[in-house]
Design a protein around this motif. Structure first.
Motif, PDB file in Angstrom:
ATOM      1  N   UNK A   1       0.766  -1.149   0.027  1.00  0.00           N
ATOM      2  CA  UNK A   1       0.122   0.118   0.056  1.00  0.00           C
ATOM      3  C   UNK A   1       0.869   1.304  -0.073  1.00  0.00           C
ATOM      4  N   UNK A   2       2.162   1.347   0.559  1.00  0.00           N
ATOM      5  CA  UNK A   2       2.999   2.290   0.676  1.00  0.00           C
ATOM      6  C   UNK A   2       3.980   2.366  -0.562  1.00  0.00           C
ATOM      7  N   UNK A   3       3.914   1.286  -1.546  1.00  0.00           N
ATOM      8  CA  UNK A   3       4.991   1.375  -2.551  1.00  0.00           C
ATOM      9  C   UNK A   3       6.173   0.414  -2.434  1.00  0.00           C
ATOM     10  N   UNK A   4       6.309   0.010  -1.130  1.00  0.00           N
ATOM     11  CA  UNK A   4       7.598  -0.703  -1.030  1.00  0.00           C
ATOM     12  C   UNK A   4       7.839  -1.984  -1.706  1.00  0.00           C
ATOM     13  N   UNK A   5       6.461  -2.385  -2.072  1.00  0.00           N
ATOM     14  CA  UNK A   5       6.488  -3.803  -2.889  1.00  0.00           C
ATOM     15  C   UNK A   5       5.433  -3.668  -3.986  1.00  0.00           C
ATOM     16  N   UNK A   6       5.456  -4.459  -5.011  1.00  0.00           N
ATOM     17  CA  UNK A   6       4.240  -4.520  -6.023  1.00  0.00           C
ATOM     18  C   UNK A   6       3.261  -5.413  -5.630  1.00  0.00           C
ATOM     19  N   UNK A   7       3.708  -6.503  -5.089  1.00  0.00           N
ATOM     20  CA  UNK A   7       2.517  -7.650  -4.538  1.00  0.00           C
ATOM     21  C   UNK A   7       3.133  -8.193  -3.335  1.00  0.00           C
ATOM     22  N   UNK A   8       1.998  -8.781  -2.689  1.00  0.00           N
ATOM     23  CA  UNK A   8       2.656  -9.599  -1.295  1.00  0.00           C
ATOM     24  C   UNK A   8       2.062 -10.927  -1.581  1.00  0.00           C
ATOM     25  N   UNK A   9       2.932 -11.850  -1.240  1.00  0.00           N
ATOM     26  CA  UNK A   9       2.773 -13.279  -1.357  1.00  0.00           C
ATOM     27  C   UNK A   9       3.333 -14.040   0.001  1.00  0.00           C
ATOM     28  N   UNK A  10       2.216 -14.158   0.934  1.00  0.00           N
ATOM     29  CA  UNK A  10       2.753 -14.754   2.124  1.00  0.00           C
ATOM     30  C   UNK A  10       1.685 -15.449   2.785  1.00  0.00           C
ATOM     31  N   UNK A  11       1.269 -16.533   2.054  1.00  0.00           N
ATOM     32  CA  UNK A  11      -0.035 -17.426   2.518  1.00  0.00           C
ATOM     33  C   UNK A  11      -1.042 -16.758   2.860  1.00  0.00           C
ATOM     34  N   UNK A  12      -1.334 -15.875   2.155  1.00  0.00           N
ATOM     35  CA  UNK A  12      -2.443 -14.651   2.539  1.00  0.00           C
ATOM     36  C   UNK A  12      -3.765 -15.226   2.388  1.00  0.00           C
ATOM     37  N   UNK A  13      -4.791 -15.040   3.325  1.00  0.00           N
ATOM     38  CA  UNK A  13      -6.248 -15.871   3.041  1.00  0.00           C
ATOM     39  C   UNK A  13      -6.879 -14.541   2.505  1.00  0.00           C
ATOM     40  N   UNK A  14      -7.701 -14.410   1.605  1.00  0.00           N
ATOM     41  CA  UNK A  14      -8.224 -13.269   1.004  1.00  0.00           C
ATOM     42  C   UNK A  14      -9.792 -13.034   1.783  1.00  0.00           C
ATOM     43  N   UNK A  15      -9.496 -12.601   2.884  1.00  0.00           N
ATOM     44  CA  UNK A  15     -10.744 -12.440   3.967  1.00  0.00           C
ATOM     45  C   UNK A  15     -11.623 -11.289   3.384  1.00  0.00           C
ATOM     46  N   UNK A  16     -12.961 -11.050   3.882  1.00  0.00           N
ATOM     47  CA  UNK A  16     -13.341  -9.882   3.378  1.00  0.00           C
ATOM     48  C   UNK A  16     -12.930  -8.505   4.122  1.00  0.00           C
ATOM     49  N   UNK A  17     -12.139  -8.771   5.167  1.00  0.00           N
ATOM     50  CA  UNK A  17     -11.576  -7.544   5.792  1.00  0.00           C
ATOM     51  C   UNK A  17     -10.535  -6.815   5.108  1.00  0.00           C
ATOM     52  N   UNK A  18      -9.545  -8.031   4.640  1.00  0.00           N
ATOM     53  CA  UNK A  18      -8.340  -7.574   3.947  1.00  0.00           C
ATOM     54  C   UNK A  18      -9.043  -7.068   2.505  1.00  0.00           C
ATOM     55  N   UNK A  19      -9.751  -7.549   2.131  1.00  0.00           N
ATOM     56  CA  UNK A  19     -10.347  -7.059   0.621  1.00  0.00           C
ATOM     57  C   UNK A  19     -10.774  -5.662   0.473  1.00  0.00           C
ATOM     58  N   UNK A  20     -10.917  -5.145   1.707  1.00  0.00           N
ATOM     59  CA  UNK A  20     -11.439  -3.748   1.760  1.00  0.00           C
ATOM     60  C   UNK A  20     -10.481  -2.748   1.557  1.00  0.00           C
ATOM     61  N   UNK A  21      -8.916  -3.432   1.881  1.00  0.00           N
ATOM     62  CA  UNK A  21      -7.810  -2.454   1.725  1.00  0.00           C
ATOM     63  C   UNK A  21      -6.973  -2.979   0.491  1.00  0.00           C
TER      64      UNK A  21
END
Length: 485
Positions: free
Chosen positions: A99-119
């Motif tokens: 979100x702050x431009x330090x990385x293009x994508x995040x891949x860390x066994x992330x579960x796409x929960x509804x809360x995270x989809x808001x951000x």
């Protein structure tokens, strides 16, 4: 997934960053994919303490990131025709990184929960492993199914999907949370808890490397959209997400995740052949060097800035005293962890600071506030006659402060400054959350690679003790010299 606290942290950081660089607006014309291709690098944020998804291994004498997620990232970079750059950090920072431009994508066994989809935006699911419980092998007959765990003590990682599921389906059980899985496993082996909720691949890895553990199916009504693993990108990155989904389709079609997990398992097996702490001496040594470097630079610049702050605070000009007072109060009134994140993701987004530089700056800025108050106390403790005597012999205010007040003040406050130096050495460990490879960062990596909960902690504790003991002896030597002067 690992920690849903990353969502709250990311939101806080984005808001704070706006104080530095203004609000970030998503362009109507999405150019996320074009930016990656023009840069020729795909920057990926991950947290290498979660095997077999992501971990670190020594390959041909060189430390490398390995695991299912890393291989997925490599495939995406290859398909895009760009280089892959892995940015390691604490899991709670990976969403903030994109979100702050330090990385293009995040891949860390992330579960796409509804809360995270808001951000953030998520790709399609690239892996679904299922949920299990890890138990002591001697309790297999006692806990044949997950239903047997009702009313028992269940452990899960703080803020993780497993924690949420345990609280939802085991309302009659006591659910305990800890930040790191190795701590949960240690608690399980010491019978502090009866079971640990984990994702199936993670539980399988623990069972494969610990003959005293076993696993049982969690029996949850699994929601693939919630428990599956997906890749996160900044909001509005539709073109980049589309390209990532094409790579995921290729991975799914060719069943590459099975190959990736097999390769990750081989790396873990190689590490398990010799998981003695001597094997990781280079990791601890590098952590020692970085910890020492950060502490040394933070102390030097902290003293310099602290002197400036105290002179400003003691000034009769409110234009100088008010900002200094405000700075000291804000720094002393907020946790260093927040300050480290603010410098790295806020200030660092403007000046593109590396994790090591940002961490050092944050620790130095924090130390300066405390040093300023220590020095102010030393100055106020001096008899006013010192100042009057200096005036009587014609010394200016600057010369009085330089040649009379500060030397005596430093002599009086040396023990307090020594305590601050030791505190900086220990508290600088917080920089591991942004990926600085200090002692605590190496501790977590070694624990993840060896599946040993206690031995790495003992090693790091001994190293810290030797560092602080040596520093204390040096400070005491200089204190005796000043007292005898």
């Amino acid at each position: 997934m690992k920690r849903k606290v990353g969502l709250a942290l990311a939101t806080l950081l984005v808001f704070t960053m706006s104080l530095f660089a203004g609000s970030t607006k998503v362009s109507a014309d999405d150019n996320s994919l074009q930016k990656v291709k023009e840069a020729g690098v795909l920057k990926v944020a991950t947290s290498p303490d979660y095997p077999p998804f992501e971990s670190e291994a020594t390959i041909k004498g060189k430390k490398q990131d390995v695991g299912l997620d890393i291989d997925v990232a490599k495939q995406i970079a290859d398909d895009l025709g760009v280089k892959l750059e892995i940015k390691n950090m604490d899991f709670g920072s990976v969403l903030a990184a994109i979100q702050t431009g330090k990385a293009d994508i995040a891949i860390a066994a992330l579960s796409p929960t509804a809360e995270r989809r808001q951000s953030v935006d998520f790709s399609n699911i690239y892996y679904t492993g299922g949920q299990t419980f890890l138990i002591n092998k001697k309790d297999v007959a006692k806990y044949k199914t997950a239903k047997s765990l009702h009313g028992k003590k269940i452990g899960a990682q703080t803020g993780s999907l497993q924690n949420t599921l345990a609280q939802k389906y085991f309302e009659d059980s006591a659910v305990s949370s800890m930040d790191k899985n190795p701590d949960l496993i240690f608690a399980l082996q010491n019978q502090k808890i009866d079971a640990v909720g984990l994702e199936k691949p993670v539980a399988q890895a623990y069972v494969a490397h610990n003959k005293n553990l076993a696993m049982i199916d969690a029996g949850y009504e699994d929601d693939a959209d919630e428990s599956g693993k997906a890749i996160a990108a900044p909001k509005g990155s539709s073109s980049l997400i589309m390209a990532i989904n094409q790579s995921i389709d290729k991975i799914t079609k060719n069943k590459l995740t099975d190959q990736y997990l097999k390769a990750a398992g081989e790396h873990l097996d190689e590490g398990a052949e010799d998981n003695s702490m001597l094997k990781y001496w280079k990791d601890f040594y590098n952590g020692f060097l970085n910890t020492s470097l950060i502490a040394l630079l933070a102390v030097i610049f902290g003293i310099m800035l602290g002197i400036l702050l105290v002179l400003m605070k003691l000034s009769a000009w409110k234009l100088l005293s008010w900002p200094a007072t405000a700075y000291i109060e804000i720094v002393r009134g907020t946790p260093m962890m927040v300050q480290v994140l603010l410098v790295y993701f806020g200030l660092g987004a403007v000046f593109n600071l590396s994790a090591l530089v940002a961490g050092t700056i944050a620790v130095a800025l924090n130390s300066a506030a405390y040093v300023a108050e220590i020095i102010r106390g030393g100055i106020n403790s001096l008899d006013k006659g010192q100042t009057e005597a200096a005036k009587s012999i014609g010394l200016s205010k600057v010369d009085t402060m330089r040649f009379v007040i500060l030397p005596q003040a430093f002599k009086n406050i040396w023990p307090s400054l020594g305590n601050e130096f030791i505190s900086v050495l220990k508290e600088s460990s917080i920089v591991s959350i942004i990926g600085v490879t200090d002692l605590i960062y190496q501790l977590n990596v070694v624990r993840a690679n060896t599946y040993r909960a206690v031995a790495p902690i003992v090693v790091v504790m001994v190293i810290y003790f030797l560092m602080t003991f040596t520093l204390t002896r040096v400070l005491n030597y200089f204190e005796r010299k000043m007292n005898n002067a």
